[in-house]
Design a protein around this motif. Structure first.
Motif, PDB file in Angstrom:
ATOM      1  N   HIS A 163     -24.897   1.635 -21.186  1.00  0.00           N
ATOM      2  CA  HIS A 163     -23.900   0.655 -21.612  1.00  0.00           C
ATOM      3  C   HIS A 163     -23.554  -0.287 -20.465  1.00  0.00           C
ATOM      4  CE1 HIS A 163     -20.556  -1.115 -23.712  1.00  0.00           C
ATOM      5  NE2 HIS A 163     -19.687  -0.682 -22.808  1.00  0.00           N
ATOM      6  N   ALA A 164     -23.377   0.283 -19.255  1.00  0.00           N
ATOM      7  CA  ALA A 164     -23.076  -0.551 -18.092  1.00  0.00           C
ATOM      8  C   ALA A 164     -24.215  -1.512 -17.801  1.00  0.00           C
ATOM      9  CB  ALA A 164     -22.801   0.328 -16.869  1.00  0.00           C
ATOM     10  N   ARG A 165     -25.451  -1.028 -17.950  1.00  0.00           N
ATOM     11  CA  ARG A 165     -26.601  -1.897 -17.706  1.00  0.00           C
ATOM     12  C   ARG A 165     -26.676  -3.027 -18.734  1.00  0.00           C
ATOM     13  NH1 ARG A 165     -31.492  -2.586 -14.722  1.00  0.00           N
ATOM     14  NH2 ARG A 165     -31.914  -4.721 -15.251  1.00  0.00           N
ATOM     15  N   ASN A 166     -26.329  -2.716 -19.991  1.00  0.00           N
ATOM     16  CA  ASN A 166     -26.333  -3.754 -21.030  1.00  0.00           C
ATOM     17  C   ASN A 166     -25.311  -4.842 -20.719  1.00  0.00           C
ATOM     18  OD1 ASN A 166     -28.296  -2.332 -22.401  1.00  0.00           O
ATOM     19  ND2 ASN A 166     -26.873  -1.368 -23.827  1.00  0.00           N
ATOM     20  N   ILE A 167     -24.137  -4.440 -20.256  1.00  0.00           N
ATOM     21  CA  ILE A 167     -23.114  -5.418 -19.873  1.00  0.00           C
ATOM     22  C   ILE A 167     -23.613  -6.261 -18.708  1.00  0.00           C
ATOM     23  CG2 ILE A 167     -20.790  -5.689 -18.935  1.00  0.00           C
ATOM     24  CD1 ILE A 167     -19.984  -3.181 -20.422  1.00  0.00           C
ATOM     25  N   MET A 168     -24.270  -5.604 -17.748  1.00  0.00           N
ATOM     26  CA  MET A 168     -24.798  -6.316 -16.589  1.00  0.00           C
ATOM     27  C   MET A 168     -25.838  -7.351 -17.022  1.00  0.00           C
ATOM     28  SD  MET A 168     -24.700  -6.336 -13.175  1.00  0.00           S
ATOM     29  CE  MET A 168     -24.387  -4.679 -12.558  1.00  0.00           C
ATOM     30  N   ASP A 169     -26.759  -6.942 -17.888  1.00  0.00           N
ATOM     31  CA  ASP A 169     -27.811  -7.855 -18.328  1.00  0.00           C
ATOM     32  C   ASP A 169     -27.239  -9.053 -19.081  1.00  0.00           C
ATOM     33  OD1 ASP A 169     -29.789  -6.363 -17.190  1.00  0.00           O
ATOM     34  OD2 ASP A 169     -30.340  -5.304 -19.026  1.00  0.00           O
ATOM     35  N   ALA A 170     -26.189  -8.810 -19.881  1.00  0.00           N
ATOM     36  CA  ALA A 170     -25.606  -9.891 -20.676  1.00  0.00           C
ATOM     37  C   ALA A 170     -24.844 -10.893 -19.814  1.00  0.00           C
ATOM     38  CB  ALA A 170     -24.675  -9.310 -21.738  1.00  0.00           C
ATOM     39  N   PHE A 221     -23.616 -14.667 -14.095  1.00  0.00           N
ATOM     40  CA  PHE A 221     -22.229 -14.734 -13.642  1.00  0.00           C
ATOM     41  C   PHE A 221     -21.956 -13.712 -12.537  1.00  0.00           C
ATOM     42  CE2 PHE A 221     -18.095 -12.576 -14.065  1.00  0.00           C
ATOM     43  CZ  PHE A 221     -17.267 -13.589 -13.596  1.00  0.00           C
ATOM     44  N   VAL A 222     -22.411 -12.468 -12.742  1.00  0.00           N
ATOM     45  CA  VAL A 222     -22.175 -11.413 -11.755  1.00  0.00           C
ATOM     46  C   VAL A 222     -22.857 -11.752 -10.433  1.00  0.00           C
ATOM     47  CG1 VAL A 222     -22.504  -8.973 -11.222  1.00  0.00           C
ATOM     48  CG2 VAL A 222     -21.863  -9.651 -13.536  1.00  0.00           C
ATOM     49  N   ARG A 223     -24.088 -12.255 -10.500  1.00  0.00           N
ATOM     50  CA  ARG A 223     -24.809 -12.626  -9.282  1.00  0.00           C
ATOM     51  C   ARG A 223     -24.029 -13.683  -8.493  1.00  0.00           C
ATOM     52  NH1 ARG A 223     -30.088 -11.677  -8.165  1.00  0.00           N
ATOM     53  NH2 ARG A 223     -30.197 -13.717  -7.147  1.00  0.00           N
ATOM     54  N   GLU A 224     -23.646 -14.745  -9.168  1.00  0.00           N
ATOM     55  CA  GLU A 224     -22.938 -15.826  -8.482  1.00  0.00           C
ATOM     56  C   GLU A 224     -21.585 -15.351  -7.951  1.00  0.00           C
ATOM     57  OE1 GLU A 224     -21.077 -20.265  -9.457  1.00  0.00           O
ATOM     58  OE2 GLU A 224     -22.329 -19.228 -10.936  1.00  0.00           O
ATOM     59  N   PHE A 225     -20.884 -14.558  -8.764  1.00  0.00           N
ATOM     60  CA  PHE A 225     -19.535 -14.132  -8.413  1.00  0.00           C
ATOM     61  C   PHE A 225     -19.538 -13.209  -7.198  1.00  0.00           C
ATOM     62  CE2 PHE A 225     -15.360 -12.145  -9.286  1.00  0.00           C
ATOM     63  CZ  PHE A 225     -14.624 -13.287  -9.565  1.00  0.00           C
ATOM     64  N   LEU A 226     -20.521 -12.307  -7.115  1.00  0.00           N
ATOM     65  CA  LEU A 226     -20.519 -11.326  -6.033  1.00  0.00           C
ATOM     66  C   LEU A 226     -21.327 -11.760  -4.819  1.00  0.00           C
ATOM     67  CD1 LEU A 226     -20.756  -7.857  -7.856  1.00  0.00           C
ATOM     68  CD2 LEU A 226     -18.807  -8.842  -6.640  1.00  0.00           C
ATOM     69  N   LEU A 227     -22.525 -12.289  -5.035  1.00  0.00           N
ATOM     70  CA  LEU A 227     -23.371 -12.628  -3.890  1.00  0.00           C
ATOM     71  C   LEU A 227     -22.769 -13.747  -3.055  1.00  0.00           C
ATOM     72  CD1 LEU A 227     -26.932 -12.430  -5.496  1.00  0.00           C
ATOM     73  CD2 LEU A 227     -25.752 -10.719  -4.088  1.00  0.00           C
ATOM     74  N   ASP A 228     -21.980 -14.612  -3.653  1.00  0.00           N
ATOM     75  CA  ASP A 228     -21.326 -15.691  -2.917  1.00  0.00           C
ATOM     76  C   ASP A 228     -19.834 -15.409  -2.713  1.00  0.00           C
ATOM     77  OD1 ASP A 228     -23.719 -17.089  -2.920  1.00  0.00           O
ATOM     78  OD2 ASP A 228     -23.285 -18.026  -4.854  1.00  0.00           O
ATOM     79  N   GLY A 229     -19.437 -14.157  -2.878  1.00  0.00           N
ATOM     80  CA  GLY A 229     -18.028 -13.816  -2.836  1.00  0.00           C
ATOM     81  C   GLY A 229     -17.517 -13.395  -1.467  1.00  0.00           C
ATOM     82  N   TYR A 281     -24.599   0.659 -11.285  1.00  0.00           N
ATOM     83  CA  TYR A 281     -24.211  -0.424 -12.181  1.00  0.00           C
ATOM     84  C   TYR A 281     -22.747  -0.302 -12.568  1.00  0.00           C
ATOM     85  CZ  TYR A 281     -29.222  -1.124 -12.498  1.00  0.00           C
ATOM     86  OH  TYR A 281     -30.534  -1.342 -12.193  1.00  0.00           O
ATOM     87  N   SER A 282     -22.298   0.908 -12.869  1.00  0.00           N
ATOM     88  CA  SER A 282     -20.883   1.116 -13.165  1.00  0.00           C
ATOM     89  C   SER A 282     -20.026   0.811 -11.948  1.00  0.00           C
ATOM     90  CB  SER A 282     -20.652   2.563 -13.627  1.00  0.00           C
ATOM     91  OG  SER A 282     -21.309   2.820 -14.849  1.00  0.00           O
ATOM     92  N   GLU A 283     -20.514   1.180 -10.774  1.00  0.00           N
ATOM     93  CA  GLU A 283     -19.777   0.897  -9.542  1.00  0.00           C
ATOM     94  C   GLU A 283     -19.610  -0.614  -9.350  1.00  0.00           C
ATOM     95  OE1 GLU A 283     -20.574   1.098  -4.746  1.00  0.00           O
ATOM     96  OE2 GLU A 283     -21.399   2.703  -5.986  1.00  0.00           O
ATOM     97  N   ILE A 284     -20.668  -1.369  -9.613  1.00  0.00           N
ATOM     98  CA  ILE A 284     -20.600  -2.824  -9.453  1.00  0.00           C
ATOM     99  C   ILE A 284     -19.571  -3.418 -10.410  1.00  0.00           C
ATOM    100  CG2 ILE A 284     -21.885  -4.969  -9.780  1.00  0.00           C
ATOM    101  CD1 ILE A 284     -24.388  -3.440  -8.831  1.00  0.00           C
ATOM    102  N   LEU A 285     -19.627  -2.992 -11.682  1.00  0.00           N
ATOM    103  CA  LEU A 285     -18.751  -3.589 -12.696  1.00  0.00           C
ATOM    104  C   LEU A 285     -17.304  -3.141 -12.541  1.00  0.00           C
ATOM    105  CD1 LEU A 285     -21.069  -3.265 -15.838  1.00  0.00           C
ATOM    106  CD2 LEU A 285     -20.520  -5.345 -14.583  1.00  0.00           C
ATOM    107  N   GLN A 286     -17.082  -1.848 -12.298  1.00  0.00           N
ATOM    108  CA  GLN A 286     -15.737  -1.298 -12.309  1.00  0.00           C
ATOM    109  C   GLN A 286     -15.019  -1.415 -10.976  1.00  0.00           C
ATOM    110  OE1 GLN A 286     -15.892   2.712 -13.825  1.00  0.00           O
ATOM    111  NE2 GLN A 286     -17.093   2.123 -15.615  1.00  0.00           N
ATOM    112  N   ALA A 287     -15.766  -1.501  -9.895  1.00  0.00           N
ATOM    113  CA  ALA A 287     -15.126  -1.537  -8.577  1.00  0.00           C
ATOM    114  C   ALA A 287     -15.298  -2.891  -7.896  1.00  0.00           C
ATOM    115  CB  ALA A 287     -15.693  -0.425  -7.690  1.00  0.00           C
TER     116      ALA A 287
END
Length: 235
Positions: free
Chosen positions: A162-169, A173-181, A209-215
């Motif tokens: 489920h976490a991976r599905n959220i990541m893929d969708a 956004f996640v790449r830009e938000f974190l890698l440039d954060g 993946y859960s760690e990336i999304l939740q933390a």
């Protein structure tokens, strides 16, 4: 040492899928040569590859991260299984959404109310694995309300896919938000390792993946909101 020790050891062996004799030896050694409970040492073997190594080492050596409940004087004589439960509930759950602006309704967590927590911590841990089944007490309590397949299964299920599905969708956004954060810029996250997970080519069965999304994603969002409000207040 009681009549129920051998049965408890058999139950523990079934749950952990280990031989009964090493388990008995570990229990005896822990009883005779018990050391101070150290929750940081218990967690540290996990392979944290995204958080920078220097940050992990700094956290492991900082006793301010140990809750006062878990200091040596407070834990003397308390079984390690109960101490592990106390450690788990000493970490507060996420309270407010990191991505919501303005007023936010107060969250109420009835299952973490003090009477329920104190009741649960009074239950001996060997009761929870009675019959060699993980979560045996909960399975017994809800046996009449759940399908037999749920009652008999040996694992609680995992949310990795489920976490991976959220990541893929939301990958771009996640790449830009974190890698440039800010977390990456300040060296708190390892950008090279983080970037390896922010692709569509990694295995979905990975807790990172859960760690990336939740933390990390939520921390970055909170930090940006805080920095924005601080700048607005100064101007």
């Amino acid at each position: 040492m009681s009549a129920g020790l051998l049965q408890t050891a058999v139950d523990a062996a079934r749950v952990s899928r280990k031989s009964i004799w090493p388990l008995l030896w570990q229990a005896l050694r822990a009883r005779l040569f018990s050391k101070q409970w150290d929750p940081i040492a218990m967690v540290s073997p996990l392979p944290r590859t995204i958080v920078s190594k220097h940050l992990i080492e700094a956290a492991k050596s900082d006793r301010n991260f140990v809750h006062p409940w878990l200091m040596q004087t407070a834990t003397r004589g308390v079984p390690p299984g109960i101490l592990w439960h106390v450690t788990s509930i000493s970490i507060p759950p996420a309270y407010y959404s990191s991505f919501v602006r303005g007023a936010y309704p107060e969250r109420t967590l009835p299952l973490l109310s003090q009477p329920l927590v104190e009741l649960c911590l009074r239950i001996p841990t060997y009761v929870l694995i009675a019959g060699g089944r993980d979560r045996a007490l909960a399975r017994r309590a809800f046996a009449s309300d759940l399908p037999e397949e749920i009652i008999r299964r040996q694992a609680k299920g995992r949310a990795d896919q489920h976490a991976r599905n959220i990541m893929d969708a939301n990958l771009e956004f996640v790449r830009e938000f974190l890698l440039d954060g800010s977390l990456v810029r300040q060296g708190l996250l390892d950008r090279k390792n983080l970037e390896l997970y922010l692709t569509r080519d990694r295995s979905p069965a990975d807790f990172q993946y859960s760690e990336i999304l939740q933390a990390h994603l939520c921390t970055e969002a909170w930090l940006r909101a805080w920095l924005t409000s601080s700048c607005a207040a100064r101007s």
